[in-house]
Design a protein around this motif. Structure first.
Motif, mmCIF file in Angstrom:
data_model
loop_
_atom_site.group_PDB
_atom_site.id
_atom_site.type_symbol
_atom_site.label_atom_id
_atom_site.label_comp_id
_atom_site.label_asym_id
_atom_site.label_seq_id
_atom_site.Cartn_x
_atom_site.Cartn_y
_atom_site.Cartn_z
ATOM 1 N N LYS A 1 -19.541 -13.547 67.519
ATOM 2 C CA LYS A 1 -20.994 -13.540 67.302
ATOM 3 C C LYS A 1 -21.338 -13.861 65.852
ATOM 4 O O LYS A 1 -22.312 -14.573 65.578
ATOM 5 C CB LYS A 1 -21.567 -12.182 67.703
ATOM 6 N N MET A 2 -20.552 -13.332 64.915
ATOM 7 C CA MET A 2 -20.804 -13.595 63.503
ATOM 8 C C MET A 2 -20.638 -15.070 63.180
ATOM 9 O O MET A 2 -21.460 -15.671 62.483
ATOM 10 C CB MET A 2 -19.853 -12.762 62.634
ATOM 11 N N VAL A 3 -19.555 -15.677 63.693
ATOM 12 C CA VAL A 3 -19.293 -17.085 63.405
ATOM 13 C C VAL A 3 -20.371 -17.972 64.018
ATOM 14 O O VAL A 3 -20.902 -18.876 63.367
ATOM 15 C CB VAL A 3 -17.896 -17.497 63.943
ATOM 16 N N ILE A 4 -20.710 -17.719 65.273
ATOM 17 C CA ILE A 4 -21.731 -18.520 65.961
ATOM 18 C C ILE A 4 -23.077 -18.428 65.239
ATOM 19 O O ILE A 4 -23.761 -19.433 65.028
ATOM 20 C CB ILE A 4 -21.882 -18.059 67.424
ATOM 21 N N SER A 5 -23.443 -17.209 64.853
ATOM 22 C CA SER A 5 -24.729 -16.995 64.185
ATOM 23 C C SER A 5 -24.752 -17.626 62.795
ATOM 24 O O SER A 5 -25.700 -18.333 62.439
ATOM 25 C CB SER A 5 -25.010 -15.494 64.083
ATOM 26 N N GLU A 6 -23.704 -17.371 62.019
ATOM 27 C CA GLU A 6 -23.658 -17.847 60.638
ATOM 28 C C GLU A 6 -23.612 -19.374 60.567
ATOM 29 O O GLU A 6 -24.278 -19.991 59.725
ATOM 30 C CB GLU A 6 -22.432 -17.259 59.936
ATOM 31 N N LEU A 7 -22.794 -19.973 61.446
ATOM 32 C CA LEU A 7 -22.616 -21.425 61.401
ATOM 33 C C LEU A 7 -23.561 -22.173 62.340
ATOM 34 O O LEU A 7 -23.533 -23.392 62.397
ATOM 35 C CB LEU A 7 -21.166 -21.781 61.750
ATOM 36 N N LYS A 8 -24.375 -21.384 63.073
ATOM 37 C CA LYS A 8 -25.329 -21.976 64.012
ATOM 38 C C LYS A 8 -24.644 -22.945 64.986
ATOM 39 O O LYS A 8 -25.071 -24.101 65.172
ATOM 40 C CB LYS A 8 -26.459 -22.675 63.251
ATOM 41 N N LEU A 9 -23.573 -22.454 65.597
ATOM 42 C CA LEU A 9 -22.832 -23.274 66.555
ATOM 43 C C LEU A 9 -23.565 -23.301 67.896
ATOM 44 O O LEU A 9 -24.067 -22.275 68.359
ATOM 45 C CB LEU A 9 -21.423 -22.705 66.758
ATOM 46 N N PRO A 10 -23.621 -24.454 68.547
ATOM 47 C CA PRO A 10 -24.318 -24.569 69.842
ATOM 48 C C PRO A 10 -23.424 -24.102 70.988
ATOM 49 O O PRO A 10 -23.168 -24.841 71.944
ATOM 50 C CB PRO A 10 -24.602 -26.079 69.925
ATOM 51 N N LEU A 11 -22.951 -22.860 70.882
ATOM 52 C CA LEU A 11 -22.010 -22.321 71.860
ATOM 53 C C LEU A 11 -22.413 -20.912 72.265
ATOM 54 O O LEU A 11 -22.999 -20.171 71.467
ATOM 55 C CB LEU A 11 -20.589 -22.252 71.259
ATOM 56 N N THR A 12 -22.078 -20.544 73.497
ATOM 57 C CA THR A 12 -22.187 -19.141 73.879
ATOM 58 C C THR A 12 -20.954 -18.432 73.347
ATOM 59 O O THR A 12 -19.962 -19.079 72.965
ATOM 60 C CB THR A 12 -22.237 -18.994 75.408
#
Length: 244
Positions: free
Chosen positions: A77-88
């Motif tokens: 969740k931290m990586v997705i949020s911080e890097l704004k990745l278009p992934l679940t």
């Protein structure tokens, strides 16, 4: 904080911090796994870096150190949020696992680990593992070293507790599974991450930190002792049987 001599210049520069606190004798030992027992952290760093790069993003050091030691889903969740990745979260975790499963089964133990674990076992010192890794991931990573890992009394995996590191839950749960249920102050924890160190301290335990050589000084201030490697650990400083 006490920094044992013989550490590398990198660790001296990054984590030089001292304390006059007296070290207290312990009877039980609890180990984190990744980056403490097994040389997996660089593999994990590469896997996240590779996934991030697919979307033109960079997995920087600051984010890495915040993720270090966190439960798998929290880190995702931290990586997705911080890097704004278009992934679940599920998509991200599957991509990381797909990359890692190709190499994780062949990971090696870190220097000094085999000697210390067998020393504790020979001297009847109870020891266990408290890892953020899920059971399936744990089994993959330890596949090459089944004989060594069979010596541990028990393993507590991240999904088995309500709150992951830096909460103290996993360490308290791990201590409670020893037959004699030692009080927290009789448990010594080995950790590599700031999240893990903080959790162990919150649990009322002393902590030996084995940090990444480039970990910033301000992230190394909470441990009882900081070492470059398990090879430099002196058991009798915590009342444990000395090496022969």
């Amino acid at each position: 904080m006490r920094l044992i001599p013989e550490t590398s210049q990198l660790v001296k520069n990054a984590c030089r911090s001292f304390s006059t606190n007296k070290l207290q004798p312990v009877t039980h030992v609890i180990f984190d796994m990744d980056g403490v027992l097994l040389d997996t952290e660089n593999i994990h760093k590469l896997s996240v870096t590779t996934v991030a790069a697919k979307f033109g993003k960079t997995y920087n050091l600051d984010l890495r150190y915040r993720v270090l030691g966190a439960p798998e889903l929290d880190g995702a969740k931290m990586v997705i949020s911080e890097l704004k990745l278009p992934l679940t979260v599920e998509e991200y975790v599957n991509m990381v696992r797909e990359f890692e499963k190709k190499v994780m089964s062949d990971v090696d133990v870190l220097p000094g680990v085999d000697r210390f674990i067998r020393h504790l076992h020979k001297n009847n010192v109870p020891f266990a593992i408290a890892t953020s890794s899920a059971k399936k991931s744990f089994d993959t990573k330890t596949m090459k070293h089944k004989s060594l890992f069979s010596l541990f009394h028990h393993v507590v995996n991240g999904p088995d507790v309500k709150k992951g590191k830096p909460a103290p839950d996993i360490f308290l749960a791990c201590a409670s599974k020893f037959p004699d249920k030692p009080p927290p102050n009789k448990c010594l924890v080995f950790e590599d991450s700031p999240n893990g160190v903080r959790g162990a301290k919150e649990a009322g335990m002393q902590v030996v930190m084995l940090p990444d050589p480039l970990l910033p000084k301000n992230l190394c201030t909470e441990a009882t002792v900081v070492l470059e490697s398990m090879e430099h650990f002196i058991p009798e400083t915590f009342g444990l049987p000395p090496f022969n």
